[in-house]
Write an enzyme that holds these catalytic residues in place. Sequence first.
Site, PDB file in Angstrom:
ATOM      1  N   LYS A  70      -2.268   9.099  33.855  1.00  0.00           N
ATOM      2  CA  LYS A  70      -2.625   8.659  34.783  1.00  0.00           C
ATOM      3  C   LYS A  70      -3.292   7.846  35.180  1.00  0.00           C
ATOM      4  O   LYS A  70      -2.716   6.915  36.264  1.00  0.00           O
ATOM      5  CB  LYS A  70      -2.506  10.400  35.695  1.00  0.00           C
ATOM      6  CG  LYS A  70      -1.750  11.525  35.761  1.00  0.00           C
ATOM      7  CD  LYS A  70      -0.440  11.078  36.309  1.00  0.00           C
ATOM      8  CE  LYS A  70       0.948  12.121  36.426  1.00  0.00           C
ATOM      9  NZ  LYS A  70       2.009  12.022  37.467  1.00  0.00           N
TER      10      LYS A  70
ATOM     11  N   TYR B 136      -1.926  13.048  28.776  1.00  0.00           N
ATOM     12  CA  TYR B 136      -1.219  13.040  30.193  1.00  0.00           C
ATOM     13  C   TYR B 136      -2.296  12.839  31.211  1.00  0.00           C
ATOM     14  O   TYR B 136      -1.713  11.901  31.969  1.00  0.00           O
ATOM     15  CB  TYR B 136      -1.122  14.768  31.032  1.00  0.00           C
ATOM     16  CG  TYR B 136      -0.675  14.808  32.124  1.00  0.00           C
ATOM     17  CD1 TYR B 136       0.108  14.472  32.465  1.00  0.00           C
ATOM     18  CD2 TYR B 136      -1.965  15.473  33.275  1.00  0.00           C
ATOM     19  CE1 TYR B 136       1.364  14.596  33.903  1.00  0.00           C
ATOM     20  CE2 TYR B 136      -1.428  15.810  34.497  1.00  0.00           C
ATOM     21  CZ  TYR B 136      -0.035  15.124  34.678  1.00  0.00           C
ATOM     22  OH  TYR B 136       0.311  15.220  36.287  1.00  0.00           O
TER      23      TYR B 136
ATOM     24  N   SER C  71      -2.946  12.686  39.679  1.00  0.00           N
ATOM     25  CA  SER C  71      -3.839  14.171  39.655  1.00  0.00           C
ATOM     26  C   SER C  71      -5.389  14.181  39.881  1.00  0.00           C
ATOM     27  O   SER C  71      -6.053  13.327  39.006  1.00  0.00           O
ATOM     28  CB  SER C  71      -3.347  14.756  38.510  1.00  0.00           C
ATOM     29  OG  SER C  71      -3.536  16.247  38.603  1.00  0.00           O
TER      30      SER C  71
HETATM   31  P1  NAD Z   1       9.200  18.002  37.318  1.00  0.00           P
HETATM   32  O1  NAD Z   1       8.833  18.434  35.799  1.00  0.00           O
HETATM   33  O2  NAD Z   1       9.203  19.231  38.579  1.00  0.00           O
HETATM   34  O3  NAD Z   1       9.395  16.767  38.003  1.00  0.00           O
HETATM   35  C1  NAD Z   1       9.403  16.193  37.894  1.00  0.00           C
HETATM   36  C2  NAD Z   1      10.362  15.064  38.232  1.00  0.00           C
HETATM   37  O4  NAD Z   1      10.549  13.547  36.880  1.00  0.00           O
HETATM   38  C3  NAD Z   1      11.752  15.766  36.748  1.00  0.00           C
HETATM   39  O5  NAD Z   1      12.762  16.438  37.385  1.00  0.00           O
HETATM   40  C4  NAD Z   1      12.407  15.087  35.703  1.00  0.00           C
HETATM   41  O6  NAD Z   1      13.362  15.713  35.541  1.00  0.00           O
HETATM   42  C5  NAD Z   1      12.104  13.761  36.257  1.00  0.00           C
HETATM   43  N1  NAD Z   1      11.811  12.568  34.939  1.00  0.00           N
HETATM   44  C6  NAD Z   1      10.666  12.928  34.013  1.00  0.00           C
HETATM   45  N2  NAD Z   1      10.832  11.794  33.585  1.00  0.00           N
HETATM   46  C7  NAD Z   1      11.763  10.885  33.753  1.00  0.00           C
HETATM   47  C8  NAD Z   1      12.105   9.454  34.117  1.00  0.00           C
HETATM   48  N3  NAD Z   1      11.742   8.643  33.085  1.00  0.00           N
HETATM   49  N4  NAD Z   1      13.288   8.746  34.292  1.00  0.00           N
HETATM   50  C9  NAD Z   1      13.916   9.168  35.752  1.00  0.00           C
HETATM   51  N5  NAD Z   1      13.289  10.945  35.925  1.00  0.00           N
HETATM   52  C10 NAD Z   1      12.076  11.579  34.891  1.00  0.00           C
HETATM   53  O7  NAD Z   1       6.852  17.968  38.340  1.00  0.00           O
HETATM   54  P2  NAD Z   1       6.715  18.076  39.348  1.00  0.00           P
HETATM   55  O8  NAD Z   1       5.752  18.984  39.360  1.00  0.00           O
HETATM   56  O9  NAD Z   1       7.309  17.862  40.585  1.00  0.00           O
HETATM   57  O10 NAD Z   1       5.661  16.845  39.503  1.00  0.00           O
HETATM   58  C11 NAD Z   1       5.741  15.738  39.929  1.00  0.00           C
HETATM   59  C12 NAD Z   1       4.301  14.400  39.921  1.00  0.00           C
HETATM   60  O11 NAD Z   1       2.800  15.072  40.092  1.00  0.00           O
HETATM   61  C13 NAD Z   1       4.279  13.973  38.207  1.00  0.00           C
HETATM   62  O12 NAD Z   1       4.142  12.721  38.150  1.00  0.00           O
HETATM   63  C14 NAD Z   1       3.448  15.685  37.291  1.00  0.00           C
HETATM   64  O13 NAD Z   1       2.785  14.506  36.632  1.00  0.00           O
HETATM   65  C15 NAD Z   1       2.565  15.095  39.224  1.00  0.00           C
HETATM   66  N6  NAD Z   1       1.799  15.881  39.238  1.00  0.00           N
HETATM   67  C16 NAD Z   1       2.085  17.186  39.419  1.00  0.00           C
HETATM   68  C17 NAD Z   1       0.839  18.256  39.754  1.00  0.00           C
HETATM   69  C18 NAD Z   1       1.573  20.252  39.522  1.00  0.00           C
HETATM   70  O14 NAD Z   1       0.812  20.441  39.727  1.00  0.00           O
HETATM   71  N7  NAD Z   1       2.934  20.129  39.682  1.00  0.00           N
HETATM   72  C19 NAD Z   1      -0.611  18.477  39.454  1.00  0.00           C
HETATM   73  C20 NAD Z   1      -0.516  16.880  39.504  1.00  0.00           C
HETATM   74  C21 NAD Z   1       0.277  15.438  40.232  1.00  0.00           C
HETATM   75  C1  UD1 Z   2      -3.340  22.399  34.958  1.00  0.00           C
HETATM   76  C2  UD1 Z   2      -4.068  21.263  34.131  1.00  0.00           C
HETATM   77  C3  UD1 Z   2      -4.677  19.621  35.031  1.00  0.00           C
HETATM   78  C4  UD1 Z   2      -3.428  19.907  36.121  1.00  0.00           C
HETATM   79  C5  UD1 Z   2      -3.427  21.196  36.456  1.00  0.00           C
HETATM   80  C6  UD1 Z   2      -1.345  20.881  37.683  1.00  0.00           C
HETATM   81  C7  UD1 Z   2      -5.314  22.342  31.888  1.00  0.00           C
HETATM   82  C8  UD1 Z   2      -6.521  21.949  30.232  1.00  0.00           C
HETATM   83  N1  UD1 Z   2      -5.452  21.176  32.547  1.00  0.00           N
HETATM   84  O1  UD1 Z   2      -5.044  23.135  35.865  1.00  0.00           O
HETATM   85  O2  UD1 Z   2      -4.945  19.045  33.887  1.00  0.00           O
HETATM   86  O3  UD1 Z   2      -3.364  18.725  36.357  1.00  0.00           O
HETATM   87  O4  UD1 Z   2      -2.348  22.115  35.539  1.00  0.00           O
HETATM   88  O5  UD1 Z   2      -0.949  20.867  36.635  1.00  0.00           O
HETATM   89  O6  UD1 Z   2      -4.284  22.287  31.129  1.00  0.00           O
HETATM   90  N2  UD1 Z   2      -5.492  30.830  33.777  1.00  0.00           N
HETATM   91  C9  UD1 Z   2      -5.280  31.715  33.814  1.00  0.00           C
HETATM   92  N3  UD1 Z   2      -3.961  32.462  33.322  1.00  0.00           N
HETATM   93  C10 UD1 Z   2      -3.075  31.745  33.053  1.00  0.00           C
HETATM   94  C11 UD1 Z   2      -3.590  30.493  33.530  1.00  0.00           C
HETATM   95  C12 UD1 Z   2      -4.249  29.853  33.763  1.00  0.00           C
HETATM   96  O7  UD1 Z   2      -7.133  32.751  34.105  1.00  0.00           O
HETATM   97  O8  UD1 Z   2      -2.195  32.259  32.486  1.00  0.00           O
HETATM   98  C13 UD1 Z   2      -6.686  30.145  34.743  1.00  0.00           C
HETATM   99  C14 UD1 Z   2      -7.330  29.098  34.364  1.00  0.00           C
HETATM  100  O9  UD1 Z   2      -8.440  29.085  32.985  1.00  0.00           O
HETATM  101  C15 UD1 Z   2      -7.444  28.200  35.559  1.00  0.00           C
HETATM  102  C16 UD1 Z   2      -6.943  28.846  36.392  1.00  0.00           C
HETATM  103  O10 UD1 Z   2      -5.889  29.744  36.264  1.00  0.00           O
HETATM  104  O11 UD1 Z   2      -9.151  28.507  35.930  1.00  0.00           O
HETATM  105  C17 UD1 Z   2      -6.184  27.737  36.944  1.00  0.00           C
HETATM  106  O12 UD1 Z   2      -5.100  27.442  35.636  1.00  0.00           O
HETATM  107  P1  UD1 Z   2      -3.818  26.017  35.536  1.00  0.00           P
HETATM  108  O13 UD1 Z   2      -2.635  26.887  37.174  1.00  0.00           O
HETATM  109  O14 UD1 Z   2      -3.536  25.760  34.600  1.00  0.00           O
HETATM  110  O15 UD1 Z   2      -4.503  24.802  36.080  1.00  0.00           O
HETATM  111  P2  UD1 Z   2      -5.470  23.615  35.698  1.00  0.00           P
HETATM  112  O16 UD1 Z   2      -6.129  24.230  34.705  1.00  0.00           O
HETATM  113  O17 UD1 Z   2      -6.685  24.096  37.421  1.00  0.00           O
END
Ligand code: NAD
Ligand code: UD1
Length: 354
Positions: free
Chosen positions: A168, A164, A140
């Site tokens: 990572k 978190y 991430s």
């Molecule tokens: P998500 O929660 O929808 O998917 C994660 C999945 O992992 C879930 O289905 C959960 O049930 C499963 N899981 C968690 N722990 C487990 C375990 N111990 N064993 C087996 N399954 C397990 O999240 P996502 O948004 O699809 O994210 C996927 C990956 O991408 C994560 O590692 C997350 O940290 C990373 N990521 C997500 C975002 C985002 O904004 N969505 C941003 C950056 C990185």
């Molecule tokens: C958040 C996480 C980051 C994670 C990313 C993707 C925090 C501090 N950071 O990032 O670690 O990798 O999500 O999952 O939680 N905002 C509003 N109102 C809201 C929600 C968000 O104004 O109700 C604004 C925030 O201030 C920001 C932008 O929208 O400027 C995006 O927010 P968000 O979607 O939560 O993502 P990140 O803050 O980038």
Amino acid sequence: MSNILFFLVNVERMSKHQVLVTGGAGYIGSHACLQLLKEGFEVVVIDNLTNSSKISLQRVEELVDRRLVFVEEDIRNEKEVEKIIRFHNIGSVIHFAGLKAVGESVEYPLEYYENNVGGALSLFKAMKNCGIKNLIFSSSATVYGIPEKSPITENSSLSAVNPYGSTKLSIEKIIQDIVNSDNQWRSAILRYFNPVGAHPSGKIGEDPKDIPNNLMPYITQVAMRKLEKLSVYGDDYDTPDGTGVRDYIHVMDLVDGHIAALHYLLNQPPKNNVIVNLGTGIGCSVLELIKTFEKINNIEVPYEIAERRAGDVASCYADASYAYELLNWSAKRDISQMCKDSFEWQTKNPNGFE
Ligand code: NAD
Ligand code: UD1
């Protein structure tokens, strides 16, 4: 071997390639399964369903008219994971499984380390024991901590500002140490910026369990009148309109980036560890996102300006040039498409997969 024969052998090899997708029932994982199946890969999912529903995988199968294998299991169960890898003759692993809520990680750090770092260790040990050494990992942009400037390149300084983020960073380090110790590994660490959107069918998408923390799912629920109004966290940042700027990337583009990374790894000699940003390279402010959402979906999103959220930075967007150079991949879908597909998913599934 003639070029044509080499091509055919390679296509045959790819089409039989079994990919283990951990966390495949989740938001990004389910979209990845869909694209992997479409590309001809065989897919085996391990998910313990802590933050997902297996309905997502049924929908994936319907959409692509192909089957995958789903095993409800925890990746920390090393021996079971080993059995699954051997039984299904897995060739590569895409590791999505993990807990991802920043606020929750501050409250429950032990659970986050245990699940994310402990889970990764068990998975990597199981892979090693089975001789499977092709790995793609979901990292991430959070590993850049509080970035000094954007666009952010992969060489920017790293830091963790919450548990978190620490998980990572730790997993990234573990992968690099494994690759350094054993020249048979190939790995791609993919650093996602802000994934949003959904498959255009509206059949799969992001299904937050509680009130969403992230901006896009909050907007879609306000637009649906499930939530009253959006709080815009701060309008006095040093950005063009004062609100936070982020690099939103359509989940379909994001998963295409994984497919590109997988093809890349499979065509490289071992001892390859690449680290790649997956973003669009374009910053978008909170107000810009709201306006685009309102326009494309012809719906009002009530909002008010609120205090800044602790831990937020003004601006964070990727330098996405390395992904293009290395993987020949770049994001194709714009903010309007992201807003349209997010809302399509939400309107078709007002209660998610329930
Ligand atoms: P998500 O929660 O929808 O998917 C994660 C999945 O992992 C879930 O289905 C959960 O049930 C499963 N899981 C968690 N722990 C487990 C375990 N111990 N064993 C087996 N399954 C397990 O999240 P996502 O948004 O699809 O994210 C996927 C990956 O991408 C994560 O590692 C997350 O940290 C990373 N990521 C997500 C975002 C985002 O904004 N969505 C941003 C950056 C990185
Ligand atoms: C958040 C996480 C980051 C994670 C990313 C993707 C925090 C501090 N950071 O990032 O670690 O990798 O999500 O999952 O939680 N905002 C509003 N109102 C809201 C929600 C968000 O104004 O109700 C604004 C925030 O201030 C920001 C932008 O929208 O400027 C995006 O927010 P968000 O979607 O939560 O993502 P990140 O803050 O980038």
